[in-house]
Every structure is written in structure tokens, then in C-alpha cells.
Design an enzyme around this catalytic site. Sequence first.
Site, PDB file in Angstrom:
ATOM      1  N   CYS A 120       0.831  -1.208   0.000  1.00 28.48           N
ATOM      2  CA  CYS A 120       0.000   0.000   0.000  1.00 28.48           C
ATOM      3  C   CYS A 120       0.866   1.258   0.000  1.00 28.48           C
ATOM      4  O   CYS A 120       1.702   1.444   0.879  1.00 28.48           O
ATOM      5  CB  CYS A 120      -0.918   0.034   1.211  1.00 28.48           C
ATOM      6  N   THR A 182      -2.020   0.015  -6.121  1.00 29.57           N
ATOM      7  CA  THR A 182      -2.064   1.317  -6.802  1.00 29.57           C
ATOM      8  C   THR A 182      -0.654   1.881  -7.037  1.00 29.57           C
ATOM      9  O   THR A 182       0.291   1.511  -6.362  1.00 29.57           O
ATOM     10  CB  THR A 182      -2.869   2.329  -5.956  1.00 29.57           C
ATOM     11  N   GLY A 232      -5.815  -4.272 -11.912  1.00 27.74           N
ATOM     12  CA  GLY A 232      -5.400  -2.964 -12.421  1.00 27.74           C
ATOM     13  C   GLY A 232      -6.217  -2.512 -13.607  1.00 27.74           C
ATOM     14  O   GLY A 232      -5.951  -2.901 -14.742  1.00 27.74           O
TER      15      GLY A 232
HETATM   16  C1  LIG Z   1     -10.357   3.332  -2.647  1.00 26.42           C
HETATM   17  C2  LIG Z   1      -9.372   2.194  -2.726  1.00 26.42           C
HETATM   18  C3  LIG Z   1      -9.027   1.511  -1.565  1.00 26.42           C
HETATM   19  C4  LIG Z   1      -8.115   0.457  -1.623  1.00 26.42           C
HETATM   20  N1  LIG Z   1      -7.810  -0.217  -0.476  1.00 26.42           N
HETATM   21  C5  LIG Z   1      -6.972  -1.289  -0.524  1.00 26.42           C
HETATM   22  C6  LIG Z   1      -6.702  -2.068   0.633  1.00 26.42           C
HETATM   23  O1  LIG Z   1      -7.231  -1.822   1.733  1.00 26.42           O
HETATM   24  N2  LIG Z   1      -5.841  -3.113   0.513  1.00 26.42           N
HETATM   25  C7  LIG Z   1      -5.254  -3.457  -0.669  1.00 26.42           C
HETATM   26  O2  LIG Z   1      -4.497  -4.435  -0.718  1.00 26.42           O
HETATM   27  N3  LIG Z   1      -5.518  -2.745  -1.797  1.00 26.42           N
HETATM   28  C8  LIG Z   1      -6.361  -1.682  -1.751  1.00 26.42           C
HETATM   29  N4  LIG Z   1      -6.642  -0.976  -2.899  1.00 26.42           N
HETATM   30  C9  LIG Z   1      -5.987  -1.357  -4.169  1.00 26.42           C
HETATM   31  C10 LIG Z   1      -6.903  -2.248  -5.026  1.00 26.42           C
HETATM   32  O3  LIG Z   1      -7.195  -3.458  -4.371  1.00 26.42           O
HETATM   33  C11 LIG Z   1      -6.254  -2.539  -6.401  1.00 26.42           C
HETATM   34  O4  LIG Z   1      -5.049  -3.230  -6.200  1.00 26.42           O
HETATM   35  C12 LIG Z   1      -5.969  -1.267  -7.195  1.00 26.42           C
HETATM   36  O5  LIG Z   1      -6.989  -0.315  -7.020  1.00 26.42           O
HETATM   37  C13 LIG Z   1      -5.812  -1.546  -8.703  1.00 26.42           C
HETATM   38  O6  LIG Z   1      -6.968  -2.123  -9.246  1.00 26.42           O
HETATM   39  P1  LIG Z   1      -8.149  -1.273  -9.977  1.00 26.42           P
HETATM   40  O7  LIG Z   1      -7.484  -0.385 -10.966  1.00 26.42           O
HETATM   41  O8  LIG Z   1      -9.052  -2.302 -10.597  1.00 26.42           O
HETATM   42  O9  LIG Z   1      -8.832  -0.493  -8.887  1.00 26.42           O
HETATM   43  C14 LIG Z   1      -7.540   0.084  -2.866  1.00 26.42           C
HETATM   44  C15 LIG Z   1      -7.907   0.768  -4.028  1.00 26.42           C
HETATM   45  C16 LIG Z   1      -8.813   1.806  -3.971  1.00 26.42           C
HETATM   46  C17 LIG Z   1      -9.199   2.505  -5.248  1.00 26.42           C
END
Ligand SMILES: Cc1cc2nc3c(=O)[nH]c(=O)nc-3n(C[C@H](O)[C@H](O)[C@H](O)COP(=O)(O)O)c2cc1C
Length: 305
Positions: A120, A182, A232
Site C-alpha cells: 500500500c 495502486t 489494475g
Molecule cells: C479506494 C481504494 C481503496 C483500496 N484499499 C486497498 C486495501 O485496503 N488493501 C489493498 O491491498 N488494496 C487496496 N486498494 C488497491 C486495489 O485493491 C487494487 O489493487 C488497485 O486499485 C488496482 O486495481 P483497480 O485499478 O481495478 O482499482 C484500494 C484501491 C482503492 C481505489
Amino acid sequence: MDLTHPVLPASGTFGYGEEFEPFLPPGTFSAIVPKSISVEVRCGNPPPRAVETPAGLLNSIGLQNPGLDAFVSDYLPRLQRYGVPLLVNVVGRTVEEYCTVVEALEGKHLVAGFELNVSCPNVKEGLRFGLDPEATATLIRAVRPLTTGVLMAKLTPNVTDIAEQALAAEEAGADSVSLINTIRAMAVDWRTGESSIGTETGGLSGPAIRPIALRMTMEVARAVKVPVCAIGGICSAQHILEFISVGASLVQVGTHLYREPTCLPEILQELRHLLASAGMRSLDDVRGNFHQLQDRLPDRERQVP
Ligand SMILES: Cc1cc2nc3c(=O)[nH]c(=O)nc-3n(C[C@H](O)[C@H](O)[C@H](O)COP(=O)(O)O)c2cc1C
């Protein structure tokens, strides 16, 4: 882990399932990955915690979560009602804290495994493990004996060589790796000189990061033998098949759930349709079918990275 289909929600974008109940039964996903859980209660970062960016979302939640005790007493029973396996996402400041969460949840009904968040970008300790292959390996080695369930290491894209991290996790005993979390990013208001979110930098997600996630998935799938869970910017069946083509075994959908909370049934239907229209019977026909471009080039034209 037996999954009915390859699509899971991404941690932190699905809460603990209840937020999605008005839109679709949370058990429609093949497994649920709840928001990261730490030993202690966390209040998260100051607001604003999210801002839309071109084709993406910049967030700085800061791993707000109810803590282990409340998760066990209040959240887990509800998650168990959904009837699908749970892959509990764990975060900690120390190796011991990760171990405490895993030990407390090991063997609980439907807890099929753990996704260790070593990636994170929004909290100081979040990346400490994920940036260093040796620290990642130390963590996995400590947690491995504590669970007979699936152990998945969630990797950060904020490194030069993500495959090196994946290999370290695999060699230390991870059953699987997931990527990407992210990407460290920022947004500013030049008039006020202030950050658009409550912290200086946050994590970028959504369609903007999909090509990066695809490249990294390919690199990791080539490096490791364990299954790769791609994350992603995935919004459609077409995207899922692209990630499967470069070697992923399953995927997680995150930011897209905010736009289309009901998207899953449609995505699954489209997945079957696309496979059938290509004369393919299963994802195995697509998995890893991406051609290594170098193989088709004469030596002098080999690409330099
Ligand atoms: C609002 C938000 C909160 C997130 N919280 C976590 C989290 O608590 N733990 C984690 O491993 N990833 C967290 N992520 C990352 C997502 O699980 C994911 O890896 C990342 O957003 C990329 O995927 P996406 O583009 O489909 O959102 C979070 C992402 C977002 C947008």
C-alpha cells in the site's frame, strides 16, 4: 482453491460485502477479498481521500479498517453468510502483526486463505515489505507455517523490477501473487498550492493503470510458476482475456466497481461469449498465448527495453 469463475473483487473497493448487497449478491464473486485488516483499529488518512483523475482514481484512504477483533466479531459472520471462499487481505507494521491476524483467522469457516498486502503506497509501513525482496521473503516465511490455506502476496508496482519481488515471494512459500496495487501518484491545485487529497501523494487506480498492470503481469507470469492474480483497471471481459493471455490465472476488479457495481454478471456472460466466438472452450486455451515478440525477430532486431 476451487473457484467457480476467475473474477474476484479487489481489496478496498468492495468494503466487507454489505455495501454491495443492494446491487448484487456479494456471493456472485467467486471469492471475496475484504478491505485490508490490521491488528489495531485504523482511522485512515485525513480527507479528501479520493479524487478523480484522467481515466483514473487517486486515493489516500490510509487503510482505515475496524481492526482484528471487530472483524472477527462483526464483519466475518456477515461475510460468511455469502457462502463463497474468503481471501482475507492482511496488513501490518511488523511481521508479528501479520502473523497475529493470520493466526486469529486461520481455520475459520470459509477463510480459504490470505492476501498479504505488502504494497500500500498510502501508509508509511505499507511499502516497507514490498520494496525489498528479502523483507517480502521474511514475511512470507513467517506466515507460511501458520496457515494451510492459500497464501497470496500482493505486490506493489512502485519498484523497478516487480518480477524480482514475485520470485522472492514464490521462493519463500507463497502459493500465488497478485498485482498490482495502486501506483504512487499525486494531483495538485496550482492556485492554492495544495494537494487535491489529504496527503501529498496517493495511489492511482482504474483504466489509467491497466497497460502498466498488463506489462507487469506478463513479466511476473514469465518469472514465476505459481498462479498470478492480475489487478489494475480491469473493466470488461475483453480486459480479463488480455490479462489471461499474458499469463494471469485469475483477476480482481477494483475501481470499476464504483462505476458499475452490478457489472459482474454481464462480464461473466461476455467472457463466455468471447471465448465461444473465438472457438475456445476455456481460459486454458487463452492462458499464456501471448507470443514473446523477440522469438519472431532476427537477432539484430531484438528489442532493447
Ligand atoms: C479506494 C481504494 C481503496 C483500496 N484499499 C486497498 C486495501 O485496503 N488493501 C489493498 O491491498 N488494496 C487496496 N486498494 C488497491 C486495489 O485493491 C487494487 O489493487 C488497485 O486499485 C488496482 O486495481 P483497480 O485499478 O481495478 O482499482 C484500494 C484501491 C482503492 C481505489
